[in-house]
Design an enzyme around this catalytic site. Structure first.
Site, PDB file in Angstrom:
ATOM      1  N   SER A   4      27.187  -9.375  21.551  1.00  0.00           N
ATOM      2  CA  SER A   4      27.424 -10.600  22.318  1.00  0.00           C
ATOM      3  C   SER A   4      26.766 -10.411  23.685  1.00  0.00           C
ATOM      4  CB  SER A   4      28.923 -10.885  22.453  1.00  0.00           C
ATOM      5  OG  SER A   4      29.566  -9.895  23.217  1.00  0.00           O
ATOM      6  N   HIS A  15      32.355  -9.756  16.836  1.00  0.00           N
ATOM      7  CA  HIS A  15      32.526  -8.362  16.398  1.00  0.00           C
ATOM      8  C   HIS A  15      33.276  -8.249  15.073  1.00  0.00           C
ATOM      9  CE1 HIS A  15      32.004  -6.725  20.784  1.00  0.00           C
ATOM     10  NE2 HIS A  15      30.894  -7.212  20.276  1.00  0.00           N
ATOM     11  N   GLN A  64      37.048 -12.207  21.323  1.00  0.00           N
ATOM     12  CA  GLN A  64      36.384 -11.002  20.832  1.00  0.00           C
ATOM     13  C   GLN A  64      37.238  -9.729  20.912  1.00  0.00           C
ATOM     14  OE1 GLN A  64      32.023 -10.412  21.830  1.00  0.00           O
ATOM     15  NE2 GLN A  64      32.889  -8.784  23.072  1.00  0.00           N
ATOM     16  N   GLU A  65      37.935  -9.551  22.037  1.00  0.00           N
ATOM     17  CA  GLU A  65      38.606  -8.263  22.234  1.00  0.00           C
ATOM     18  C   GLU A  65      40.034  -8.411  22.749  1.00  0.00           C
ATOM     19  OE1 GLU A  65      36.031  -5.853  24.687  1.00  0.00           O
ATOM     20  OE2 GLU A  65      34.268  -6.515  23.568  1.00  0.00           O
ATOM     21  N   GLU A  78      34.170  -2.374  16.954  1.00  0.00           N
ATOM     22  CA  GLU A  78      34.639  -1.416  17.955  1.00  0.00           C
ATOM     23  C   GLU A  78      35.879  -0.666  17.491  1.00  0.00           C
ATOM     24  OE1 GLU A  78      34.749  -3.352  21.778  1.00  0.00           O
ATOM     25  OE2 GLU A  78      32.572  -3.580  21.801  1.00  0.00           O
ATOM     26  N   ASP A 101      39.109  -9.748  26.370  1.00  0.00           N
ATOM     27  CA  ASP A 101      37.730 -10.183  26.591  1.00  0.00           C
ATOM     28  C   ASP A 101      37.430 -11.246  25.535  1.00  0.00           C
ATOM     29  OD1 ASP A 101      35.086 -10.681  26.947  1.00  0.00           O
ATOM     30  OD2 ASP A 101      34.376  -8.674  26.409  1.00  0.00           O
ATOM     31  N   GLU A 115      38.504 -10.683  30.935  1.00  0.00           N
ATOM     32  CA  GLU A 115      37.037 -10.595  31.074  1.00  0.00           C
ATOM     33  C   GLU A 115      36.382 -11.765  30.341  1.00  0.00           C
ATOM     34  OE1 GLU A 115      35.596  -6.877  29.492  1.00  0.00           O
ATOM     35  OE2 GLU A 115      33.659  -7.735  28.969  1.00  0.00           O
ATOM     36  N   ASP A 117      31.323 -10.189  32.865  1.00  0.00           N
ATOM     37  CA  ASP A 117      30.412  -9.349  32.068  1.00  0.00           C
ATOM     38  C   ASP A 117      29.083 -10.098  31.906  1.00  0.00           C
ATOM     39  OD1 ASP A 117      29.088  -7.924  30.077  1.00  0.00           O
ATOM     40  OD2 ASP A 117      30.573  -8.266  28.521  1.00  0.00           O
ATOM     41  N   LYS A 135      27.600  -2.120  32.444  1.00  0.00           N
ATOM     42  CA  LYS A 135      26.964  -1.588  31.231  1.00  0.00           C
ATOM     43  C   LYS A 135      25.559  -1.121  31.594  1.00  0.00           C
ATOM     44  CE  LYS A 135      29.198  -4.763  27.929  1.00  0.00           C
ATOM     45  NZ  LYS A 135      29.136  -6.160  27.441  1.00  0.00           N
ATOM     46  N   HIS A 148      31.139   0.591  27.256  1.00  0.00           N
ATOM     47  CA  HIS A 148      30.270   0.845  26.099  1.00  0.00           C
ATOM     48  C   HIS A 148      29.648  -0.478  25.622  1.00  0.00           C
ATOM     49  CE1 HIS A 148      33.605  -0.317  22.980  1.00  0.00           C
ATOM     50  NE2 HIS A 148      33.573  -1.132  24.007  1.00  0.00           N
ATOM     51  N   ARG A 149      28.911  -0.433  24.509  1.00  0.00           N
ATOM     52  CA  ARG A 149      28.457  -1.632  23.808  1.00  0.00           C
ATOM     53  C   ARG A 149      29.071  -1.624  22.411  1.00  0.00           C
ATOM     54  NH1 ARG A 149      24.824  -4.777  26.864  1.00  0.00           N
ATOM     55  NH2 ARG A 149      25.832  -6.303  25.514  1.00  0.00           N
ATOM     56  N   SER A 150      29.007  -2.766  21.747  1.00  0.00           N
ATOM     57  CA  SER A 150      29.591  -2.798  20.398  1.00  0.00           C
ATOM     58  C   SER A 150      28.771  -1.944  19.417  1.00  0.00           C
ATOM     59  CB  SER A 150      29.726  -4.232  19.908  1.00  0.00           C
ATOM     60  OG  SER A 150      28.507  -4.920  20.031  1.00  0.00           O
ATOM     61  N   LYS A 202      36.096   0.999  29.275  1.00  0.00           N
ATOM     62  CA  LYS A 202      36.276   0.231  28.052  1.00  0.00           C
ATOM     63  C   LYS A 202      35.401   0.906  27.013  1.00  0.00           C
ATOM     64  CE  LYS A 202      34.667  -4.152  27.070  1.00  0.00           C
ATOM     65  NZ  LYS A 202      34.639  -5.620  26.980  1.00  0.00           N
TER      66      LYS A 202
HETATM   67  P1  PGA Z   1      28.664  -6.367  23.175  1.00  0.00           P
HETATM   68  O1  PGA Z   1      30.178  -6.717  23.536  1.00  0.00           O
HETATM   69  O2  PGA Z   1      28.451  -4.919  23.383  1.00  0.00           O
HETATM   70  O3  PGA Z   1      28.573  -6.798  21.734  1.00  0.00           O
HETATM   71  O4  PGA Z   1      27.810  -7.222  24.071  1.00  0.00           O
HETATM   72  C1  PGA Z   1      30.914  -6.057  24.512  1.00  0.00           C
HETATM   73  C2  PGA Z   1      31.476  -7.001  25.539  1.00  0.00           C
HETATM   74  O5  PGA Z   1      31.308  -8.234  25.467  1.00  0.00           O
HETATM   75  O6  PGA Z   1      32.118  -6.527  26.481  1.00  0.00           O
HETATM   76 ZN    ZN Z   2      32.490  -8.529  27.484  1.00  0.00          ZN
END
Ligand code: PGA
Ligand code: ZN
Length: 423
Positions: A40, A153, A161-162, A203, A240, A284, A311, A336, A364-366, A387
């Site tokens: 994302s 994800h 997403q999270e 994740e 998030d 987030e 983000d 990131k 991190h990243r996904s 994270k």
């Molecule tokens: P991504 O997601 O690594 O797939 O971009 C992580 C986030 O949105 O924080």
């Molecule tokens: Zn994010």
């Protein structure tokens, strides 16, 4: 002194190609670093160079980025002092010459930047966190553990997403991790009992087909209690939603859950009702990356009791973070390394946050690898939050294991003090 720079196409946790860079010094020290990849992604992120050759890995190969390291970057770095991180990063930025690192590829550049840092640390006989953070690097981060996955994800009915647990009441990093892991195991039992799938998303969080986004929070709170912890005291929730991924024509489309279409203010109102009910401390990307106006209202309404993290809207870029600080867009930033592409620029983004009194969360990243650079980087930067995923999948656990190792190594010097203590 750098004597060799090499690169290799390897695979990330989703089975997509990514790049690993190896750096060798005259002293015989060798170090490598691997680059993660998001799903994302923010529109303004630095460019991840992919081959586009459909005959290999569906176009996702990184052989061009590998060739750029070997043929274009390596000759410029040989003979340089690996201890001059900033000088080397500036050289890479200039050699690329584009604002998004589209020429050499941000993946190629970041791999070199990280591997150079690791080689220099090793050359000086220092752990990476001490090399990058100096003697002040003693603070372990509170983990934001993403134990339920939705959005881009996971292939389920959850839009957000999270859904993360943050063990804010733990006395040490090791204990915090234990709190989070026990909650993850309790959640698995609860999901199983209710007939939900316990397979995991990108994740490592569970990815059940729930009836609503709210149900995710309710199940997690049940899991915190079942594990013997007090929600809001021992463990809080962080979200998030990654709202850029369901924003279209100025509206938020909760399509996966079938919960309708909402405006920015309706989304903010929704979060406002969630915050006390679900023990939220951090939110987030509750709104989309281009919704600067919406974010301003959102932070004005929620920012005095919630950490509002940007983000996609900032993409670890000082240009956007500076605007955010000026306009009070959020009150915290997600960091990131691969959104901007060098270690030096990432540190500059963090310095800007510190100056403004904003929190920052190292992320991190996904799509990840077994590389643990992130764990050391989080301790080096001292922001107190990381994270790095759920309580399973080794590419996530590798970072947690490295943090356990750092905490043990620091011994009495280790500090674990979360940013929410005063709130
Ligand atoms: P991504 O997601 O690594 O797939 O971009 C992580 C986030 O949105 O924080
Ligand atoms: Zn994010």
């Amino acid at each position: 002194e750098i004597v060799n720079v090499n690169a290799l196409e390897i695979l990330d946790s989703r089975g997509n190609p990514t790049i690993r860079v190896n750096v060798e010094l005259a002293s015989g020290v060798r170090a490598s670093a691997s680059v993660p990849s998001g799903a994302s992604t923010g529109e303004n992120e630095a460019l991840e160079l992919r081959d586009g050759d459909q005959a290999r890995y569906g176009g996702k190969g990184v052989l061009q980025a590998v060739a750029n390291v070997k043929e274009r970057i390596a000759p410029k770095l040989i003979g340089r002092n690996a201890g001059d991180q900033e000088g080397i990063d500036r050289l890479l930025i200039d050699l690329d010459g584009t604002p998004t690192k589209a020429n050499l590829g941000a993946n190629a550049i970041l791999g070199v930047s990280m591997a150079v840092a690791r080689a220099a640390a090793s050359d000086q006989g220092l752990p990476l966190y001490a090399y990058l953070g100096g003697a002040a690097a003693v603070r372990l981060p509170v983990p934001m553990m993403n134990i339920l996955n939705g959005g881009k994800h996971a292939d389920n009915s959850v839009d957000f997403q999270e859904f993360m647990v943050m063990p804010i009441g733990a006395p040490t990093f090791a204990k915090a991790l234990q709190y989070g892991v026990e909650t993850f195991h309790a959640l698995k039992k609860i999901l199983g009992k209710q007939g939900y799938a316990t397979s995991v998303g990108d994740e490592g969080g569970f990815a059940p087909n729930l009836k609503s986004n709210e149900e995710a929070c309710e199940l997690i709170i049940g899991a915190i209690q079942a594990a013997g912890y007090v929600p809001g005291v021992d463990i809080a929730l962080a979200l998030d939603p990654a709202a850029s991924s369901f924003y279209e024509n100025g509206k938020y489309h909760l399509t996966k859950s079938g919960q309708g279409v909402k405006s920015s203010s309706e989304m903010t109102a929704l979060y406002k009702t969630w915050a006390p009910k679900y023990y939220l401390v951090s939110l987030e990307d509750g709104l989309a990356e281009n919704d600067w106006e919406g974010f301003r209202e959102h932070t004005a309404a929620l920012g005095y009791y919630l950490q509002i993290v940007g983000d996609d809207i900032f993409v670890t870029n000082t240009k956007f973070i500076a605007r955010g600080i000026e306009e009070k867009t959020t009150n915290a930033v997600l960091i990131k390394l691969n959104q901007i592409g060098t270690v030096t620029e990432t540190i500059e983004a963090i310095k800007l946050c510190r100056q403004a009194g904003w929190n920052y969360v190292i992320s991190h990243r996904s799509g990840e690898t077994e590389d643990t650079f992130l764990a050391d980087f989080a301790v080096a930067m001292g922001g107190g939050q990381i994270k790095t995923g759920s309580a399973c999948r080794s590419e996530r656990i590798a970072k947690y294991n490295r943090l356990l190792e750092i905490e043990a190594e620091l011994g009495d010097k280790a500090v674990f003090q979360n940013s929410f203590a005063a709130k």
